[in-house]
Write a protein that holds these residues in place. Structure first.
Motif, PDB file in Angstrom:
ATOM      1  N   CYS A 197      39.891  37.573  28.835  1.00  0.00           N
ATOM      2  CA  CYS A 197      39.476  36.332  29.373  1.00  0.00           C
ATOM      3  C   CYS A 197      39.171  36.531  31.005  1.00  0.00           C
ATOM      4  O   CYS A 197      40.468  36.835  31.657  1.00  0.00           O
ATOM      5  CB  CYS A 197      40.157  35.270  28.931  1.00  0.00           C
ATOM      6  SG  CYS A 197      39.401  33.670  29.801  1.00  0.00           S
ATOM      7  N   LEU A 239      41.655  33.857  32.771  1.00  0.00           N
ATOM      8  CA  LEU A 239      43.126  34.306  32.736  1.00  0.00           C
ATOM      9  C   LEU A 239      43.367  35.584  33.360  1.00  0.00           C
ATOM     10  O   LEU A 239      44.364  35.588  34.233  1.00  0.00           O
ATOM     11  CB  LEU A 239      43.501  34.730  31.084  1.00  0.00           C
ATOM     12  CG  LEU A 239      43.677  33.577  30.324  1.00  0.00           C
ATOM     13  CD1 LEU A 239      44.155  33.992  28.830  1.00  0.00           C
ATOM     14  CD2 LEU A 239      44.835  32.484  30.697  1.00  0.00           C
ATOM     15  N   ILE A 258      46.153  35.051  36.497  1.00  0.00           N
ATOM     16  CA  ILE A 258      47.233  35.994  36.368  1.00  0.00           C
ATOM     17  C   ILE A 258      47.355  36.959  37.536  1.00  0.00           C
ATOM     18  O   ILE A 258      48.482  37.310  38.330  1.00  0.00           O
ATOM     19  CB  ILE A 258      47.117  37.073  35.170  1.00  0.00           C
ATOM     20  CG1 ILE A 258      47.476  36.151  33.797  1.00  0.00           C
ATOM     21  CG2 ILE A 258      48.272  37.962  35.297  1.00  0.00           C
ATOM     22  CD1 ILE A 258      47.150  36.770  32.482  1.00  0.00           C
TER      23      ILE A 258
END
Length: 92
Positions: free
Chosen positions: A69, A72, A76
């Motif tokens: 994704c 994400l 992150i």
């Protein structure tokens, strides 16, 4: 009504005390309201910033990617928000 307008309990107490004995100038009430207006303007600015940042994240996802994704990945990796950088550089 005061609580609906974001006033603190101490501000409400001061207003009530003044309304019981209105012998002095009420200029401080204008300053109180002016400060609340400035606070609301800052909150609006912060919410617009948040909205822009979330929209930027939203467009990083093209759905169904097998390699992960994009949202994400950005979160992150701590990718800097272009809106956050603009704020830090104080660019209009």
């Amino acid at each position: 009504h005061c609580r609906q307008h974001g006033m603190s309990l101490s501000e409400i107490r001061a207003l009530l005390a003044f309304s019981d004995n209105p012998n002095s100038s009420c200029d401080w009430i204008n300053e109180l309201i002016k400060q609340h207006i400035e606070d609301v303007e800052k909150q609006i600015e912060d919410l617009i910033h948040l909205k822009n940042h979330l929209e930027n994240l939203y467009h990083k996802c093209d759905g169904g990617k097998k390699d992960g994704c994009g949202i994400l990945k950005s979160l992150i990796e701590g990718e800097m928000c272009m809106y956050c950088q603009k704020d830090k550089l104080n660019i209009a």
